[in-house]
Design an enzyme around this catalytic site. Structure first.
Site, short mmCIF file in Angstrom:
data_model
loop_
_atom_site.label_atom_id
_atom_site.label_comp_id
_atom_site.label_asym_id
_atom_site.label_seq_id
_atom_site.Cartn_x
_atom_site.Cartn_y
_atom_site.Cartn_z
N PRO A 1 -97.61 12.02 100.53
CA PRO A 1 -96.80 13.23 100.33
C PRO A 1 -97.46 14.34 99.53
CG PRO A 1 -96.11 11.56 98.77
CD PRO A 1 -97.19 10.93 99.62
N ASP B 1 -87.29 15.12 105.28
CA ASP B 1 -87.47 16.04 106.39
C ASP B 1 -86.46 15.67 107.46
OD1 ASP B 1 -88.48 13.82 107.67
OD2 ASP B 1 -90.51 14.59 107.89
N SER C 1 -91.01 19.26 109.42
CA SER C 1 -90.97 19.70 108.03
C SER C 1 -90.78 21.20 107.88
CB SER C 1 -92.26 19.27 107.31
OG SER C 1 -93.38 19.97 107.81
N PHE D 1 -98.82 25.32 100.30
CA PHE D 1 -98.91 23.89 100.62
C PHE D 1 -100.02 23.63 101.62
CE2 PHE D 1 -94.13 22.82 99.73
CZ PHE D 1 -94.33 23.13 98.39
N PHE E 1 -90.94 4.63 110.11
CA PHE E 1 -89.65 3.95 110.02
C PHE E 1 -88.47 4.89 110.31
CE2 PHE E 1 -85.96 2.99 107.25
CZ PHE E 1 -85.55 1.80 107.82
N ARG F 1 -99.39 19.94 114.49
CA ARG F 1 -98.31 19.21 115.17
C ARG F 1 -97.40 20.22 115.86
NH1 ARG F 1 -94.28 14.53 112.74
NH2 ARG F 1 -93.72 16.10 111.20
N ASP G 1 -87.80 8.21 111.93
CA ASP G 1 -87.43 8.64 113.27
C ASP G 1 -87.22 7.44 114.18
OD1 ASP G 1 -86.95 11.34 114.04
OD2 ASP G 1 -88.99 11.87 113.52
N GLU H 1 -92.66 6.91 117.68
CA GLU H 1 -91.47 6.94 116.83
C GLU H 1 -90.17 7.03 117.63
OE1 GLU H 1 -92.86 8.73 112.62
OE2 GLU H 1 -92.53 10.24 114.16
#
Length: 728
Positions: free
Chosen positions: A545, A635, A280, A126, A462, A344, A464, A436
């Site tokens: 995504p 996630d 994730s 990925f 939206f 992250r 978290d 968030e």
């Protein structure tokens, strides 16, 4: 089970220790003993501050809970409520106007607007696919998704469908007509592209089927080509600071039947990608953290590879090279072939047994991430890779789940200490602030100010954000149904304020203002209708995504000039914090038994479908079929909102524990059936008591009020570690 190694006062998982000493440190110019000593010093100084910040979170939450409990059954007085939040320090005084001073920012962040991918760093395939998603085939993205309908003989099938192919070509030509129009005609009418006037500066000439020659309406959009001028193999165009390739090869199956020999239209797509160590992934110990860091190291050194079987053949994935062209002026153009990568880190909450301090306590995972991911990125800064990630000499870290400006200031202090430890110039490490958490939203300007020399990113989300909204106001009353929350006053004000304050604080041309994820990777037609709202909102990036979604979403940034839109939005009235503080409660609305059960089914199914893969298989992000078998990207953020929503309804008597347990058991059977084709899947039903995954899901719901800020990580980590210990 990994052995452990004592290094100074630190007790370190041997897999992680050996990775750092033997693979990460060589080539950085840093001595191993000096690294660990610096790390130990940072932990000694900053871990207590980290713990104190978490205590403050709990203290504020307790005061808010008590305030609502004392007013149970009463309407909330907004003035009294806001004053209370100010008195307890939840809402801080607004800072004076300022503009960020961040320097050495990547062009993909500062001056280009386009899609952003977020992928789990623990999955090398990925990660490579995302890193290589800087360029995407528009033909492939259109042909393989529902953006092109299947009516009139245009069905998707096993073999190539020429009817569908014609619709793909027509769509791509319409895109070219919009993004790079020719004088008076359509790209559909072109029989040949060539470059003329080579001696005086190169002009793109389009010869039509009738022999007429035309040029681009704006000749400056043509910036380069590949191949011979008289018969180029690639035309490079530029629009809204994004690149487009018209690829020409009449000898290919597609080019052979195309009037101009075009085999594909390729667009610059995922400008940036967030390699995620957080929401994730399922990283619960030293073994997991070592895998995450090893993949980040492979990306920074340029040697990450992954083998996979496809159609009976072994394919080796690796990073794409840069792309070269002949410039219109006769020189060379070199464009990066890969997405610019953020990393992250984990937030302030979680600790990890990978490293224990002198008292035997797990160290804060966010401090560990800051130190080790920055160490790894030195390989990029020093040019230890054939590929360059940062062209500005920066390390770009997204820092999630920060609550208010004090926690952002702590991150700033942490990054300063890491820079000193690693011999980096001040503000080499940049920070992306994820807007968030509610205490960050209502103090966003102060949060940006706390990192004004480092900030390169603010975003909204939206999921978290709603999870924290519910947990913060858990005692205020029952919340509206989950789908309804997206339509209420608070969310629009939150989304608007993020852009308003980002622009007011000088982020335009210096940093990203981002928007959230499209959750339905199989519904691209729906995405194309909806997600144009993100650039229209003034955001210069938004999450997608998949690489295919990035290719398609890139078209929106050709339709909307984000800098122009941002200039317009600077003139509007800033969204109101008072609106953001409006708690989205059910109020006097009466729900039917069917409505309640429907929401419970939807939430429970999503929770179980995600948790069972997290606990049993260590999969931190996946496409999970919902109750209607629509694949949704799940996630920990989606898990947080669903579990907190049921916990809130339980707390206020909208449903009963018995009803929720029956729902969880019934939905477990649904999830089991949806995973029937997975040979590695362990059923939750009917032996619910023996399923660690089912137990974890129930704990998240029935003990949801007690989870710190509604986060799911403590339960997930504990239960995953329990399962791993049983497997050893």
């Amino acid at each position: 089970m990994s052995n452990r190694i004592q290094q100074g006062s630190l007790n370190i998982d041997s897999t992680l220790y050996n990775l750092v000493n033997e693979q990460i440190i060589p080539g950085t110019g840093i001595e191993a003993d000096a690294f660990w000593q610096s790390f130990e010093s940072i932990l000694s100084d900053l871990a207590p501050k980290n713990r104190a910040l978490l205590v403050k979170r709990d203290d504020l939450q307790h005061q808010i809970d008590v305030w609502h409990q004392e007013r149970a059954g009463q309407a909330i007085d907004p003035v009294e409520y806001k004053t209370f939040l100010q008195q307890i320090g939840y809402l801080v005084p607004e800072v004076d106007d300022f503009e960020i001073t961040t320097e050495n920012v990547e062009p993909e962040i500062a001056t280009q607007a386009g899609p952003q991918l977020v992928v789990p760093i623990m999955n090398a395939r990925f990660a490579l696919n995302a890193a290589n998603a800087r360029w995407g085939s528009l033909y492939d993205a259109l042909y393989g998704t529902d953006v092109i309908g299947e009516e009139d003989g245009a069905e998707r099938g096993g073999s190539f469908n020429p009817v569908r192919g014609e619709k793909v070509v027509a769509y791509a030509r319409e895109f070219l007509d919009s993004a790079a129009p020719l004088n008076g005609v359509s790209h559909r009418e072109v029989a040949q592209y060539s470059i003329s006037n080579v001696s005086v500066g190169n002009t793109l000439t389009a010869t039509l089927t009738n022999g007429e020659e035309v040029t681009l309406m704006d000749s400056t959009q043509f910036i380069g080509y590949q191949g011979e001028a008289s018969s180029p193999s690639c035309i490079l165009l530029k629009h809204n600071n994004l690149h487009i390739e018209i690829q020409i090869d009449p000898n290919t199956p597609i080019g052979r039947v195309d009037a101009a020999g075009i085999k594909d239209v390729v667009v610059e797509a995922a400008l940036t990608t967030i390699m995620d160590c957080e929401d994730s992934v399922a990283a619960v110990d030293g073994e997991d953290k070592a895998l995450a860091y090893r993949n980040w190291l492979g990306l920074m050194k340029g040697d990450l590879q992954e083998s996979l079987e496809k159609n009976g053949k072994t394919i080796v994935r690796s990073l794409n090279p840069d792309r070269q062209y002949t410039s219109v002026t006769g020189g060379e153009i070199n464009l990066k072939g890969r997405s610019m990568l953020f990393i992250r880190n984990v937030g302030h909450l979680m600790t990890n047994p990978a490293i224990l301090d002198s008292a035997g306590r797990e160290v804060p995972e966010g401090i560990m991430d800051a130190m080790i991911t920055s160490l790894i990125a030195i390989h990029d800064l020093k040019g230890n890779s054939q590929y360059q990630n940062s062209t500005s000499g920066s390390i770009n870290i997204v820092k999630p789940k920060m609550h208010g400006p004090e926690e952002v200031a702590f991150t700033n202090e942490l990054f300063t200490r890491v820079e000193d430890a690693l011999g980096l110039e001040r503000n080499t490490i940049k920070v992306g602030i994820m807007d968030e958490e509610r205490r960050t939203s209502v103090n966003l300007k102060a949060c940006i100010h706390a990192a004004k020399e480092r900030v390169v990113f603010i975003n909204t989300g939206f999921l978290d954000r709603t999870g924290d909204e519910i947990h913060t106001s858990m005692e205020a009353g029952a919340f509206a149904p989950k789908a309804q929350l997206k339509t209420m006053t608070w969310i629009g004000a939150y989304e608007d304020q993020n852009v308003d304050l980002g622009l007011a604080c000088g982020l335009q041309g210096k940093a990203q203002i981002g928007k959230g994820m499209w959750p339905e990777p199989d519904n691209m037609a729906k995405m194309m209708d909806a997600k144009i709202g993100h650039p229209q909102s003034g955001a210069n990036t938004a999450w997608v995504p998949s690489p295919t979604a990035a290719t398609l979403h890139a078209l929106h940034y050709h339709q909307v000039s984000v800098p122009s839109r941002q200039k317009e939005l600077r003139e509007r009235v800033t969204a109101s914090v008072d609106d953001i503080l409006t708690i989205p409660l059910l109020g006097s609305q009466k729900l039917t038994a069917e409505q309640i059960q429907s929401d419970l089914d939807n939430n429970a199914q999503g929770i179980l479908g995600y948790v069972v893969r997290w606990i049993d298989q260590g999969v931190g992000c996946s496409k999970v079929p919902d109750i209607n078998d629509v694949g949704l990207m799940e996630d920990r953020a989606t898990l947080r909102i669903s579990s907190q929503h049921i916990a809130n309804w339980l707390r206020h008597g909208i449903c009963t524990e018995s009803q929720v347990m029956k729902t969880m058991q019934r939905m477990a059977q649904v999830v089991d059936q949806q995973n029937a084709d997975d040979p590695n899947y362990n059923n939750m039903a009917p032996n619910f008591d023996s399923s660690i995954a089912f137990s974890a899901a129930c704990q998240l719901v029935f003990e949801g009020c007690a989870q710190p800020n509604g986060y799911t990580e403590p339960v997930l980590h504990a239960m995953r570690l329990k399962l791993k210990s049983q497997q050893r």
